[in-house]
Write a protein that holds these residues in place. Structure first.
Motif, PDB file in Angstrom:
ATOM      1  N   GLU A 157       0.830  -1.207   0.000  1.00 49.98           N
ATOM      2  CA  GLU A 157       0.000   0.000   0.000  1.00 49.98           C
ATOM      3  C   GLU A 157       0.862   1.254   0.000  1.00 49.98           C
ATOM      4  O   GLU A 157       0.612   2.203  -0.766  1.00 49.98           O
ATOM      5  N   ASN A 158       1.892   1.275   0.830  1.00 53.24           N
ATOM      6  CA  ASN A 158       2.761   2.459   0.904  1.00 53.24           C
ATOM      7  C   ASN A 158       3.461   2.710  -0.439  1.00 53.24           C
ATOM      8  O   ASN A 158       3.559   3.856  -0.896  1.00 53.24           O
ATOM      9  N   LYS A 176       0.944   3.977  -3.036  1.00 53.97           N
ATOM     10  CA  LYS A 176       0.573   5.369  -2.779  1.00 53.97           C
ATOM     11  C   LYS A 176       1.618   6.321  -3.347  1.00 53.97           C
ATOM     12  O   LYS A 176       1.289   7.339  -3.973  1.00 53.97           O
ATOM     13  N   LYS A 177       2.896   5.999  -3.130  1.00 57.37           N
ATOM     14  CA  LYS A 177       3.968   6.834  -3.674  1.00 57.37           C
ATOM     15  C   LYS A 177       3.926   6.828  -5.199  1.00 57.37           C
ATOM     16  O   LYS A 177       4.108   7.872  -5.842  1.00 57.37           O
ATOM     17  N   HIS A 234       1.002   8.878  -6.437  1.00 50.94           N
ATOM     18  CA  HIS A 234       1.267  10.312  -6.263  1.00 50.94           C
ATOM     19  C   HIS A 234       2.107  10.836  -7.429  1.00 50.94           C
ATOM     20  O   HIS A 234       1.891  11.964  -7.901  1.00 50.94           O
ATOM     21  N   ARG A 243      -3.838   2.465  -9.298  1.00 48.83           N
ATOM     22  CA  ARG A 243      -4.995   2.711  -8.427  1.00 48.83           C
ATOM     23  C   ARG A 243      -5.704   1.406  -8.090  1.00 48.83           C
ATOM     24  O   ARG A 243      -6.122   1.185  -6.953  1.00 48.83           O
ATOM     25  N   LEU A 273      -3.622  -0.527  -5.564  1.00 50.36           N
ATOM     26  CA  LEU A 273      -3.691   0.119  -4.247  1.00 50.36           C
ATOM     27  C   LEU A 273      -4.983  -0.264  -3.532  1.00 50.36           C
ATOM     28  O   LEU A 273      -4.973  -0.593  -2.335  1.00 50.36           O
ATOM     29  N   ILE A 295     -10.243   6.464  -2.554  1.00 50.45           N
ATOM     30  CA  ILE A 295      -9.459   6.222  -3.774  1.00 50.45           C
ATOM     31  C   ILE A 295     -10.368   5.832  -4.926  1.00 50.45           C
ATOM     32  O   ILE A 295     -10.174   6.243  -6.061  1.00 50.45           O
TER      33      ILE A 295
END
Length: 350
Positions: free
Chosen positions: A210-211, A214-215, A218, A227, A230, A263
């Motif tokens: 997940e981390n 997300k990066k 972004h 997406r 995630l 999201i």
């Protein structure tokens, strides 16, 4: 009539008494036996893949129809009977129009077919040719990558992404591009984070995945595949909390499911999981609110999911029973087992 009404009323009282007496045991069975399936990652939008020369043999070309063009036997059921009947009606009207002109109509039909058939064949050839052409290029990229020709892989891949958008939704294509960029010291940070997320996801390290996703999102907010991964990583974390046999934590699982909507608003799988988590946690009204969102969302499908709608109405049934409205409970129960009883206007939105 009064005798029958009184008899039904008395039976309702008996059923209510039985449910109230045994409800704690029923809820305990829910907590023990309800298990959620892990969320699958999004499927590739680049369906056809040439693996060897056998792809060009005639028996293998069913992949072109089924995966390349996306045809399924349930196609007409998916688009709804209304569209099917409309198409049949248009064809019948055109046939009647041509036949009404007698000999002139036949001549007009032949004239129109001389235009329509070549144009249709040309359009079909362009679509089919593009599918095969980009698959050949993708196969060639695999060969070049295996030979260590990383610069051509990077240059060709970046050009293909612009020319053929379905490649943006293919995990293998993006993974190969990211690794080729790493070898040529031109790595895109967003793609690198995506690859790290993929590795963690495959190892079931969903928090780390997940981390990383997300990066990556972004850096590249328009990459729909990132997406999707995630969302799958967040869902699976909640599912793990929900499925733990000894330390089941439906409340924490519900928090993860709700994160998904920031999201991906209206995510059907997240709504379904959240609905179950709420009812297992004894939050019947909150479960009913989620069920209403599911039912309202299914209005926009040509063919609503029968199983999903039925379960949503079951959760509305429990909520009405918990409020003590027996008549409404019976109405919701009927909707859960009979599609003809679905009343789209009967689900109030708060």
């Amino acid at each position: 009539m009064s005798f029958i009404a009184a008899e039904y009323y008395n039976r309702g009282e008996e059923v209510s008494s039985h449910v109230d007496k045994n409800f704690s045991e029923v809820q305990a069975q829910w907590k023990q036996n309800i298990v959620l399936d892990n969320s699958d990652p999004p499927a590739s939008t680049f369906g056809i893949k040439i693996e060897d020369s056998r792809f060009f043999q005639l028996p293998s070309w069913d992949k072109v129809i089924l995966e390349g063009f996306g045809y399924k036997n349930s196609f007409f059921a998916g688009i709804g009977q209304g569209w099917s009947f409309s198409l049949i009606g248009v064809i019948i009207c055109l046939m009647g129009l041509y036949l009404a002109w007698e000999q002139q109509g036949i001549n007009s039909l032949i004239k129109d077919m001389k235009i329509l058939v070549p144009v249709s064949l040309l359009l079909f050839s362009v679509i089919l040719g593009s599918h095969i052409y980009f698959n050949i290029l993708n196969y060639q990229l695999n060969v070049q990558f295996a030979k260590g020709e990383y610069s051509p892989v990077v240059n060709t891949s970046q050009a293909l992404i612009r020319l053929y958008p379905p490649l943006q939704g293919d995990e293998e294509f993006l993974e190969r591009l990211a690794r080729a960029e790493l070898y040529t010291d031109t790595a895109d940070p967003g793609l690198v984070n995506f690859i790290q997320g993929l590795e963690n996801y495959k190892d079931s390290n969903f928090l780390e995945a997940e981390n990383s996703f997300k990066k990556s999102l972004h850096s590249q907010p328009n990459r729909f595949l990132i997406r999707g991964y995630l969302v799958a990583a967040i869902l699976n974390q909640g599912i793990n909390y929900f499925n733990q046999p000894n330390t089941r934590n439906a409340a924490t699982a519900a928090d993860f499911f709700e994160k998904v909507f920031k999201i991906f608003p209206g995510h059907v799988e997240a709504l379904y999981d959240l609905m179950l988590a709420r009812v297992v946690n004894g939050e019947f009204q909150k479960s009913a609110e989620v069920a209403k969102q599911i039912i309202d969302g299914q209005k926009y499908f040509q063919q609503p999911g029968i199983g999903l709608m039925g379960q949503a109405y079951v959760h509305l049934t429990w909520a009405e029973y918990n409020k003590g409205d027996i008549n409404k409970t019976w109405e919701r129960y009927r909707q859960s087992v009979d599609t003809k009883a679905w009343d789209k206007s009967g689900v109030e939105k708060k």
